[in-house]
Design a protein around this motif. Structure first.
Motif, PDB file in Angstrom:
ATOM      1  N   SER A 199     -18.864 -34.174 -12.737  1.00 58.27           N
ATOM      2  CA  SER A 199     -19.613 -34.827 -13.809  1.00 58.27           C
ATOM      3  C   SER A 199     -19.122 -36.255 -14.027  1.00 58.27           C
ATOM      4  N   GLN A 220     -21.918 -39.044 -13.534  1.00 55.71           N
ATOM      5  CA  GLN A 220     -22.345 -39.692 -14.787  1.00 55.71           C
ATOM      6  C   GLN A 220     -21.981 -41.170 -14.808  1.00 55.71           C
ATOM      7  N   ASN A 221     -20.749 -41.460 -14.411  1.00 58.74           N
ATOM      8  CA  ASN A 221     -20.306 -42.849 -14.470  1.00 58.74           C
ATOM      9  C   ASN A 221     -21.087 -43.729 -13.503  1.00 58.74           C
ATOM     10  N   GLU A 248     -19.923 -35.078 -23.404  1.00 59.28           N
ATOM     11  CA  GLU A 248     -20.930 -34.889 -22.351  1.00 59.28           C
ATOM     12  C   GLU A 248     -20.357 -34.050 -21.210  1.00 59.28           C
ATOM     13  N   PHE A 288     -21.674 -30.525 -19.857  1.00 63.59           N
ATOM     14  CA  PHE A 288     -21.894 -30.290 -18.431  1.00 63.59           C
ATOM     15  C   PHE A 288     -21.215 -28.982 -17.997  1.00 63.59           C
TER      16      PHE A 288
END
Ligand SMILES: Nc1ncnc2c1ncn2[C@@H]1O[C@H](COP(=O)(O)OP(=O)(O)OP(=O)(O)O)[C@@H](O)[C@H]1O
Length: 555
Positions: free
Chosen positions: A111, A115-116, A184, A188
């Motif tokens: 994640s 995500q980043n 977040e 996840f």
């Protein structure tokens, strides 16, 4: 600005060229403004404007080209930077040690990486425009200074104050955004539970409702923080937008009453301020993205540092990089799982064992006794906290650990079946077909385009394919962790009494964790684990009483 440093460091694109062209465009923009202002003054006097028109066209082309070039190149630079960090981190993931992956957790790693990267990709267009308009605003301010030094000083004071306000607000937002990012990641992980535990959840309404409640609570938390962040961003955004409209009356109504400005200059000042309004809007709209992108970069940088710490720094090795395996000796080998405060969670060893070429070795023991830990230690996936490993007379140390690992091929209980058979050069289809037949899989699966035609199979069947891939690697030692646990009784018997014997005849050394006491007689030796140690094991099959040699290790 962290983001700009990041791009400058990560991208091979000429950072200076982009800044130069953005500066040219900003300068040209300032010129356009000056030309329009001066031309307007000349129109009033009825003077010839040809010169102004030509100048305008030159400035316009420069402005357009500078904008286009810097924007296009900035996109390339940022994508280049994202590509570089993605490849570098991927490269590092494959070099870190197993305990790192086990401690960080694959979901969290996945994640954070996805995500980043997604945040940074989303941020590209807004941030690129923001940098461009930032340069443009600098030139507009300089032009303002040229028309009216007093207006310039007041504007600079206002801009400095706004930046200070923005920085202090954004520091508070940054902390909350960090919390959002970790929430977040938690969301996840919960979604992963929902998907991976789908069968269990679908069969139990109570479980289903409980996990939904948990996800709802976690999402509610995230929503509340996001709303708070949003509110603060709207405040900053609103302030940024009204800034120019607040500055205008000061420069147009208030200052002239204290300080003489002629009417033409006031007209130019107001035109300049209006000209700055659009770019300020773009800049203000992009500010939240700066924060998010900076946090994403911080997290990726932190992740990379964590990975660097988990990559062994091997001293240069002057010795041959491959081992000639006939015998492996473990001398007082120990391993401890460290807890969060470095306390010992579980200790395995000391192991005092010898594995001989061509041996068929079974490892038995209760759940949690340390069998898998022993295998990871033996295969070099874990570094021992104490003790040594020797291959023949060669000692294994950090410098030649990878060469040592190359001796093994494995099918662990949590094996992964790859989409292709990777890492084997010139693999002959006939060899794969041979083993597909041996595993009774020839009617189910074919070998095609470097992989198996299907991996949507039962667990037992997938395990058989994983075993084929392992055998095809032609490594001297095959490690099997409860391979037969998912096999039907017929295949299980065939596995122990025929397949293992064939592998042994081929010269392979096989070390298998098993609970199948019906087949212990097949093994040359049986080692028993108990609470992290090799305990004495008395074979009673066929009346054979054999205290294994590991029993003299003090246990
Ligand atoms: N990554 C880890 N971090 C901390 N402790 C661990 C980790 N992996 C295993 N352990 C602990 O080490 C002990 C031995 O685990 P291991 O998996 O080696 O047992 P095992 O004999 O293979 O068990 P099983 O037969 O159930 O597969 C267990 O108590 C377990 O909690």
């Amino acid at each position: 600005m962290r983001l700009l440093t990041f791009i400058a460091k990560e991208s091979r694109e000429s950072y200076h060229r982009i800044i130069l062209m953005a500066t040219v465009s900003g300068l040209a923009n300032g010129l356009l403004l000056a030309i329009v202002n001066h031309a307007a003054a000349k129109v009033a006097k009825g003077e010839d404007l040809t010169q102004f028109f030509l100048l305008y066209m030159i400035a316009f082309v420069l402005f357009l080209y500078g904008q286009w070039f810097s924007f296009a190149q900035a996109v390339v630079a940022i994508e280049d930077a994202i590509y570089n960090i993605r490849i570098r981190l991927t490269n590092k993931i494959r070099r870190v040690e197993l305990p790192f992956i086990e401690s960080i957790g694959s979901h969290s790693l996945y994640s954070r990486l996805t995500q980043n990267n997604a945040i940074m990709s989303q941020a590209i267009p807004q941030i690129t425009s923001a940098v461009q308009v930032g340069i443009l605003l600098v030139f507009s301010l300089l032009y303002l200074g040229y028309i009216s030094p007093v207006s310039f000083v007041i504007s600079i004071l206002a801009v400095t104050g706004s930046i200070a306000l923005f920085l202090s607000e954004s520091r508070a937002i940054k902390d909350e955004l960090q919390v959002v990012a970790s929430k977040e990641a938690g969301y996840f992980a919960l979604i992963t539970h929902l998907i991976e535990g789908f069968k269990e959840i679908r069969l139990s309404q109570a479980k289903n409702d409980a996990i939904l409640q948990h996800i709802t609570n976690a999402s509610q938390d995230t929503k509340n923080i996001r709303i708070e962040v949003g509110r603060q961003e709207v405040k900053m955004w609103g302030f940024g937008r009204i800034f120019i409209y607040a500055l205008m009356p000061v420069l147009i109504f208030i200052i002239p009453s204290f300080h003489y400005e002629n009417a033409a200059d006031i007209f130019k000042i107001s035109a300049t301020l209006l000209f700055m309004a659009g770019p300020i809007n773009i800049l203000v709209n992009a500010l939240p993205m700066f924060n998010r992108a900076n946090i994403a970069i911080n997290d990726l940088t932190f992740l990379e540092e964590e990975m660097d710490a988990a990559i062994p720094h091997e001293p240069a090795d002057t010795r041959p990089v491959s081992f000639n395996f006939h015998k492996i000796t473990l001398e007082g080998l120990c391993f401890t799982y460290p807890g969060k405060s470095n306390e010992a969670l579980f200790s395995a060893g000391p192991f005092q064992e010898t594995v001989h070429e061509g041996e068929l070795l079974f490892i038995i023991g209760g759940n949690g006794s340390g069998k898998s830990t022993f295998l990871k230690l033996l295969t070099g996936l874990y570094y021992p906290t104490q003790g040594t490993i020797q291959v023949g007379t060669d000692r294994v140390d950090p410098a030649n650990y990878q060469a040592y690992r190359e001796l093994f091929t494995t099918v662990f209980t949590d094996f992964h079946l790859f989409d292709k058979i990777y890492g084997i050069k010139n693999l002959a289809k006939a060899d794969v077909d041979y083993w597909l037949e041996k595993m009774h899989m020839q009617h189910k699966v074919k070998y095609q385009d470097g992989g198996f035609t299907s991996t949507s199979l039962s667990t037992g069947q997938r395990k058989r394919l994983a075993l084929i891939a392992a055998i095809l690697e032609e490594k001297p030692i095959l490690i099997l962790d409860e391979f037969a646990a998912d096999q039907d009784p017929g295949f299980r018997k065939y596995f122990y009494e025929t397949l293992l014997i064939e592998l042994k005849t081929m010269g392979m050394t096989v070390i298998a964790v098993t609970h199948d006491d019906h087949y212990f007689h097949v093994a040359d030796r049986v080692l028993k684990m108990d609470e992290g140690r090799m305990a004495a094991y008395e074979r009673d099959d066929a009346g054979l009483k054999n205290k294994h040699e590991g029993s003299d290790n003090g246990n």
